[in-house]
Design an enzyme around this catalytic site. Structure first.
Site, short mmCIF file in Angstrom:
data_model
loop_
_atom_site.label_atom_id
_atom_site.label_comp_id
_atom_site.label_asym_id
_atom_site.label_seq_id
_atom_site.Cartn_x
_atom_site.Cartn_y
_atom_site.Cartn_z
N GLN A 74 -7.89 -38.00 10.02
CA GLN A 74 -9.07 -38.86 9.98
C GLN A 74 -8.72 -40.23 9.39
OE1 GLN A 74 -11.44 -36.11 7.75
NE2 GLN A 74 -10.07 -36.16 6.00
N ASP A 120 -11.74 -35.41 -2.93
CA ASP A 120 -11.94 -36.51 -3.88
C ASP A 120 -11.84 -36.04 -5.33
OD1 ASP A 120 -14.61 -35.65 -4.86
OD2 ASP A 120 -15.32 -36.24 -2.89
N ASP A 132 -7.59 -28.56 0.33
CA ASP A 132 -8.14 -29.57 1.24
C ASP A 132 -7.07 -29.87 2.29
OD1 ASP A 132 -8.78 -32.34 2.32
OD2 ASP A 132 -10.51 -32.01 1.02
N ASP A 142 -16.85 -27.44 -0.47
CA ASP A 142 -17.18 -28.85 -0.64
C ASP A 142 -16.66 -29.58 0.60
OD1 ASP A 142 -17.53 -31.46 -1.36
OD2 ASP A 142 -16.33 -31.38 -3.19
N SER A 143 -17.38 -29.43 1.69
CA SER A 143 -16.88 -29.87 2.99
C SER A 143 -17.61 -31.10 3.49
CB SER A 143 -17.05 -28.75 4.02
OG SER A 143 -18.43 -28.47 4.21
N THR A 144 -17.02 -31.71 4.52
CA THR A 144 -17.73 -32.74 5.26
C THR A 144 -18.77 -32.06 6.16
OG1 THR A 144 -16.01 -32.64 6.96
CG2 THR A 144 -15.76 -34.31 5.25
N ASP A 145 -19.44 -32.85 6.99
CA ASP A 145 -20.40 -32.29 7.94
C ASP A 145 -19.70 -31.33 8.90
OD1 ASP A 145 -22.23 -33.91 6.74
OD2 ASP A 145 -22.30 -35.41 8.33
#
Length: 283
Positions: free
Chosen positions: A35, A90, A110, A160-163
């Site tokens: 990404q 993060d 991650d 704790d993920s993104t969409d």
């Protein structure tokens, strides 16, 4: 996207809305194998991180999310010792989890190391606990990590993920939840970010349904403010095995010795009360 007037604006087609920040410049940019990560400096919100154009966090308001995905679940568990964080590059969630002295080990997995590299450079306050002896940072596929996690070895799994698109897509389905269910002890708890309860109740229902298919029997969705995300209102959803309660260790929470900016025992009590429109929509 940035416009000619020095605003970073993200448009949300699914909610028919947008969020914007006045910026003074771009501080950094990297294209990882997964990404594109960009860091901007804003006039009033500190630094801003975006991933593939989507706003991830700002210096000003990230504490809402990091505290609410960490402390409610850890005070709900009777005695959390072994914690796994999937995503969370993060490192803000890791920092909050390690405030709990009873936690003996935390593995954070991650897929993209560059998120952590950028956080260390531009959000160093979130990475205060990265070198804690209890912390293990892995950069690998979280789906594969959970699939290979020994059965009954974990007290709490934090997703704790993104969409649910791109690298985060595989973290919202029955197969992944089955891996979490297997890895958790009988009294273990899964918690995952679950989007906006104002505009995405259908997704929350889909998540809970997939968790149920994987074996989880009890669910609780906790809403909280998150100004940098669509609608400004976000949520996490907890899942437990069997017909379990979401009562929490209120005395321990009230007596906590570490600092928080949003989470308190009183707030935890209040957030357990589901708003009527959310309750009516949840299945």
């Amino acid at each position: 996207m940035t416009d000619s007037n020095n605003w970073y604006i993200e448009h949300f087609e699914r909610t028919g809305s947008a969020i914007g920040y006045r910026i003074t410049g771009k501080l950094d940019e990297v294209q990882s194998p997964f990404q594109k990560i960009e860091i901007f400096q804003t006039t009033d919100w500190g630094n801003l991180m975006t991933i593939d154009g989507a706003i991830m966090l700002t210096s000003k308001d990230n504490f809402f999310y990091h505290e609410m995905i960490s402390h409610p679940v850890l005070f709900t568990h009777a005695a959390p010792k072994r914690v796994v964080i999937i995503g969370g590059g993060d490192c803000g969630t890791l920092r909050e989890v390690l405030k709990h002295t009873g936690v003996e080990s935390v593995t954070q997995c991650d897929i993209d190391e560059q998120v952590t590299v950028m956080a260390r450079k531009h959000f160093p306050e979130l990475c205060d606990s990265n070198d804690d002896a209890r912390a293990e940072l892995l950069f690998d596929d979280g789906v594969a990590y959970m699939a290979n996690c020994p059965a009954g070895s974990v007290d709490v799994v934090i997703v704790d993920s993104t969409d649910p698109v791109g690298p985060g897509e595989g973290l919202f389905n029955k197969a992944f939840y089955e891996s979490c269910f297997k890895a958790l002890k009988d009294d273990g708890i899964l918690v995952q970010q679950s989007e906006s309860p104002l505009m995405q109740l259908e997704l929350i229902n889909e998540m809970r349904a997939e968790m149920g298919k994987a074996g989880f029997g009890s669910f609780k969705t906790l809403p909280f403010p998150q100004p940098c995300y669509p609608t400004g209102w976000w949520s996490v959803t907890m899942a437990r095995k069997g017909d379990s309660s979401f009562d929490f260790r209120q005395a321990d929470s009230a007596a906590k010795t570490f600092n928080t900016l949003y989470y308190t025992a009183a707030l935890h009590t209040g957030v357990l009360v589901t708003p009527p429109f959310v309750q009516a929509a949840l299945k």
